[in-house]
Design an enzyme around this catalytic site. Structure first.
Site, PDB file in Angstrom:
ATOM      1  N   HIS A  13      69.601  21.929 115.077  1.00 31.14           N
ATOM      2  CA  HIS A  13      70.481  22.892 114.420  1.00 31.14           C
ATOM      3  C   HIS A  13      70.913  24.012 115.370  1.00 31.14           C
ATOM      4  O   HIS A  13      70.297  24.239 116.412  1.00 31.14           O
ATOM      5  CB  HIS A  13      69.780  23.502 113.202  1.00 31.14           C
ATOM      6  N   GLU A  88      61.376  20.481 109.945  1.00 29.15           N
ATOM      7  CA  GLU A  88      60.517  20.919 111.041  1.00 29.15           C
ATOM      8  C   GLU A  88      59.053  20.782 110.639  1.00 29.15           C
ATOM      9  O   GLU A  88      58.714  20.629 109.453  1.00 29.15           O
ATOM     10  CB  GLU A  88      60.865  22.378 111.374  1.00 29.15           C
TER      11      GLU A  88
END
Length: 215
Positions: A13, A88
Site C-alpha cells: 500500500h 498485515e
C-alpha cells in the site's frame, strides 16, 4: 503434471503517517496520507501506460490497502475483491508503537520481534511462523484459483516480505536485507507448486519517490 504459470504482482500500500514516523501498524486501520494517495494514483497511471493486463484485483480489507487498490481498479477496469487473509501481521501490544516505545513498554515482546523468534507471540498478536503460514496459504490459494492468469494483489510490507522469503528460500529468522518500498511492483511466477521472484521493488513509476521505513 505441468500447469500453466500464474503471474502474481504484489503491491505494498501507499504511505501512511504511521509509516512516515515508524509506528507498527499491524491490523490497526490507518488511512493513507496525502503522499500515499499520490503514490497510488501514480502507480495506476504507470500500469495504464505500460498496458499491463490483469484478470483479477485483490486487496487486503484494511483501508490503506483498499485506498491504494481503488485507483488501480479504475485504471484497469476491475472490481476490487477484499481478502482479509492479506492483512498485515498482527503485532498485538506492539501495534501503534515506534520501536523505541516498544522496547520501553514491552521489552519481552520487542525482543521477540527484533530477534525474529519465529514462534514468539506478542500479547494479543500473531507469531511470525503463523503469519508466514497465513500468507503462504492465501497466495497459493489465489494462484491455484486463477491458474494461468495474471493477478494483482495490494497488501502490506509484511505480506510482501513473507512472499519474498518463501520464493527465495530465505529463513524467517534471517535478517531482512531486501527493500519493501511503498507502492512498488513486485512480480512473482507460480508454477507446479513453486514460487519464483521475477522482479522486485520496481518504483520506476514513482520516480524514486518511496522509502522503506524499517530498512
Amino acid at each position: 503434471m505441468n500447469t500453466l504459470p500464474t503471474i502474481l504482482v504484489l503491491v505494498r500500500h501507499g504511505e501512511t503517517d504511521w509509516n512516515a514516523c515508524g509506528r507498527l501498524q499491524g491490523h490497526t486501520d490507518i488511512p493513507l496520507n496525502a503522499h500515499g494517495h499520490a503514490q497510488a494514483e501514480r502507480l495506476a497511471e504507470g500500469l495504464a501506460r505500460r498496458g499491463e493486463r490483469f484478470d483479477v484485483l485483490y486487496s487486503s480489507d484494511l483501508s490503506r490497502a483498499r485506498a491504494t487498490a481503488a485507483p488501480l481498479g479504475q485504471a484497469l477496469g476491475l472490481p476490487v475483491i477484499e481478502e482479509p487473509a492479506l492483512r498485515e501481521r498482527h503485532f498485538g501490544v506492539l501495534q501503534g508503537l515506534t520501536l523505541a516505545e516498544a522496547a520501553e513498554h514491552h521489552p519481552a515482546a520487542y525482543a521477540g520481534y527484533r530477534q525474529r523468534r519465529v514462534e514468539a507471540v506478542p500479547e494479543g498478536g500473531e507469531s511470525l511462523e503463523r503469519f508466514c503460514a497465513r500468507v503462504s496459504e492465501v497466495l497459493t490459494r489465489l494462484a491455484v484459483r486463477h491458474v494461468g492468469g495474471r493477478i494483482l494483489v495490494v497488501a502490506h510490507g509484511g505480506v510482501l516480505e513473507m512472499a519474498y522469503r518463501l520464493a527465495a528460500g530465505i529463513p524467517l529468522s534471517a535478517p531482512r536485507d531486501f527493500a519493501l518500498p511503498n507502492a512498488a511492483l513486485n512480480r512473482f511466477c507460480f508454477s507446479n507448486g513453486t514460487w519464483k521472484v521475477e522482479n522486485w521493488a520496481d518504483i520506476s513509476h514513482l520516480e524514486g519517490d518511496a522509502f522503506d521505513e524499517l530498512a
